[in-house]
Motif scaffolding. Sequence first.
Motif, PDB file in Angstrom:
ATOM      1  N   THR A   1      -4.446  -1.028  -1.556  1.00 25.78           N
ATOM      2  CA  THR A   1      -3.799  -2.009  -2.442  1.00 25.78           C
ATOM      3  C   THR A   1      -4.748  -2.472  -3.550  1.00 25.78           C
ATOM      4  O   THR A   1      -4.386  -3.271  -4.407  1.00 25.78           O
ATOM      5  CB  THR A   1      -3.307  -3.201  -1.578  1.00 25.78           C
ATOM      6  OG1 THR A   1      -2.531  -2.671  -0.518  1.00 25.78           O
ATOM      7  CG2 THR A   1      -2.450  -4.168  -2.341  1.00 25.78           C
ATOM      8  N   THR A   2      -5.994  -1.972  -3.491  1.00 28.23           N
ATOM      9  CA  THR A   2      -6.979  -2.340  -4.527  1.00 28.23           C
ATOM     10  C   THR A   2      -6.973  -1.250  -5.610  1.00 28.23           C
ATOM     11  O   THR A   2      -7.026  -0.060  -5.296  1.00 28.23           O
ATOM     12  CB  THR A   2      -8.388  -2.450  -3.903  1.00 28.23           C
ATOM     13  OG1 THR A   2      -8.313  -3.319  -2.772  1.00 28.23           O
ATOM     14  CG2 THR A   2      -9.392  -3.002  -4.898  1.00 28.23           C
ATOM     15  N   ALA A   3      -6.904  -1.664  -6.867  1.00 32.36           N
ATOM     16  CA  ALA A   3      -6.800  -0.711  -7.983  1.00 32.36           C
ATOM     17  C   ALA A   3      -8.071   0.139  -8.123  1.00 32.36           C
ATOM     18  O   ALA A   3      -9.154  -0.269  -7.684  1.00 32.36           O
ATOM     19  CB  ALA A   3      -6.560  -1.484  -9.277  1.00 32.36           C
TER      20      ALA A   3
ATOM     21  N   ALA B   1       0.815  -1.220   0.000  1.00 28.25           N
ATOM     22  CA  ALA B   1       0.000   0.000   0.000  1.00 28.25           C
ATOM     23  C   ALA B   1       0.846   1.267   0.000  1.00 28.25           C
ATOM     24  O   ALA B   1       0.300   2.371  -0.084  1.00 28.25           O
ATOM     25  CB  ALA B   1      -0.918  -0.008   1.224  1.00 28.25           C
TER      26      ALA B   1
ATOM     27  N   GLN C   1      -0.760  -2.397  -6.829  1.00 28.79           N
ATOM     28  CA  GLN C   1      -2.185  -2.647  -6.605  1.00 28.79           C
ATOM     29  C   GLN C   1      -2.641  -3.887  -7.369  1.00 28.79           C
ATOM     30  O   GLN C   1      -1.987  -4.310  -8.329  1.00 28.79           O
ATOM     31  CB  GLN C   1      -2.996  -1.434  -7.058  1.00 28.79           C
ATOM     32  CG  GLN C   1      -2.734  -0.209  -6.182  1.00 28.79           C
ATOM     33  CD  GLN C   1      -3.644   0.943  -6.527  1.00 28.79           C
ATOM     34  OE1 GLN C   1      -3.885   1.220  -7.698  1.00 28.79           O
ATOM     35  NE2 GLN C   1      -4.157   1.624  -5.513  1.00 28.79           N
TER      36      GLN C   1
END
Length: 338
Positions: free
Chosen positions: A274-276, A217, A239
């Motif tokens: 960390t999620t696109a 992250a 990500q």
Amino acid sequence: MSSLNQALSVALENRQSLLAELHAQGTDCYRLFHGSQEGASGLTIDRYGPQLLVQSFHTSLDRDALLALHSAVNAHLGLELLLVYNDRSQGNSRIDRSDAVYKADDAALADLVGHEWGLNYRVRGRHAGQDPLLFLDLRNARGWVKDHAKGKSVLNLFAYTCGVGLSAAAGGASEVCNLDFAEGNLAVGRENGHLNPHLAPMQFIQSDYFPAIRQLAGLPIASRRGQKLPSYARLDQRQFDLVLLDPPAWAKSAFGTVDLLRDYQSLLKPALLTTAEDGVLICCNNLAKVNMDEWRDQVLRCASKIGRPVRDCQTLAPGADFPSLDQQPPLKTLILQL
Ligand SMILES: C[S@@+](CC[C@H](N)C(=O)[O-])C[C@H]1O[C@@H](n2cnc3c(N)ncnc32)[C@H](O)[C@@H]1O
């Protein structure tokens, strides 16, 4: 017929159409009796492919009662399932390995294979850990991931035996990364990969959650009260398109504490980062005393606060083999479109 056998007979009757549906979709791992909701608190009866796993969490069964349950299930399914009884009514839900009530045959304790959504899974009635190698209440989440992973990079956090990763690989993910700190659990994940040789290989990262997710992250890794941190795997910031966050209820390590009751945010925040953009984060909370509405509000607030507002939030309930009279199943799952 004993009251226990009567309760089992009702539970089997209630599952007639569900079992037909599960068998048709390539699933032979499911809960046949969910005692807390079906009349025998602390008793569960699960089928794992060729094996029948009976577990008691409050009081031990006696041998005759256990054998009667086994016969009733076999008669209902028209199978000869291999019986394993894990009495976990002692402290900390630990399995009584002295097998005072019933000792399983070698064949029942051998390495077996169960199936879910057409995939092969390693099944072991006994191993170093306490829980079965596949958590059955997460089946619908694995199915969702299989249906939505095509072309996606997938990060499976607290991966355990990597069932979610395997489902993503089966759904055509471009990349699957499983993260867990327990090498023994990832080893079963590798076995699960080998049991499905037609799938693209998965990656495995053995690491504590906190340093791994904070590096991904782009957040600093803080030591607590100036204490020196143990060494940890180095990862680059990046990500993923699809992230699954399914932590245990509570766990403490040198890097931090997983506490689903008091501090979901410190798990959630780095997972969101960390999620696109346009990605999906699936997050779970398996603590029964956490209320779905309150937890959902908390999750949505945390996402807005860090500038990753949720565009759409969908809830996913466990299958009908985990009935819940108050419609508040312990395992709560949210699918967040970011
Ligand atoms: C309840 S299981 C998670 C279930 C899993 N998501 C699944 O799909 O079956 C908990 C997992 O978290 C792992 N774990 C607990 N604390 C951890 C930590 N601080 N860092 C990494 N893994 C951790 C355990 O090794 C275990 O495999």
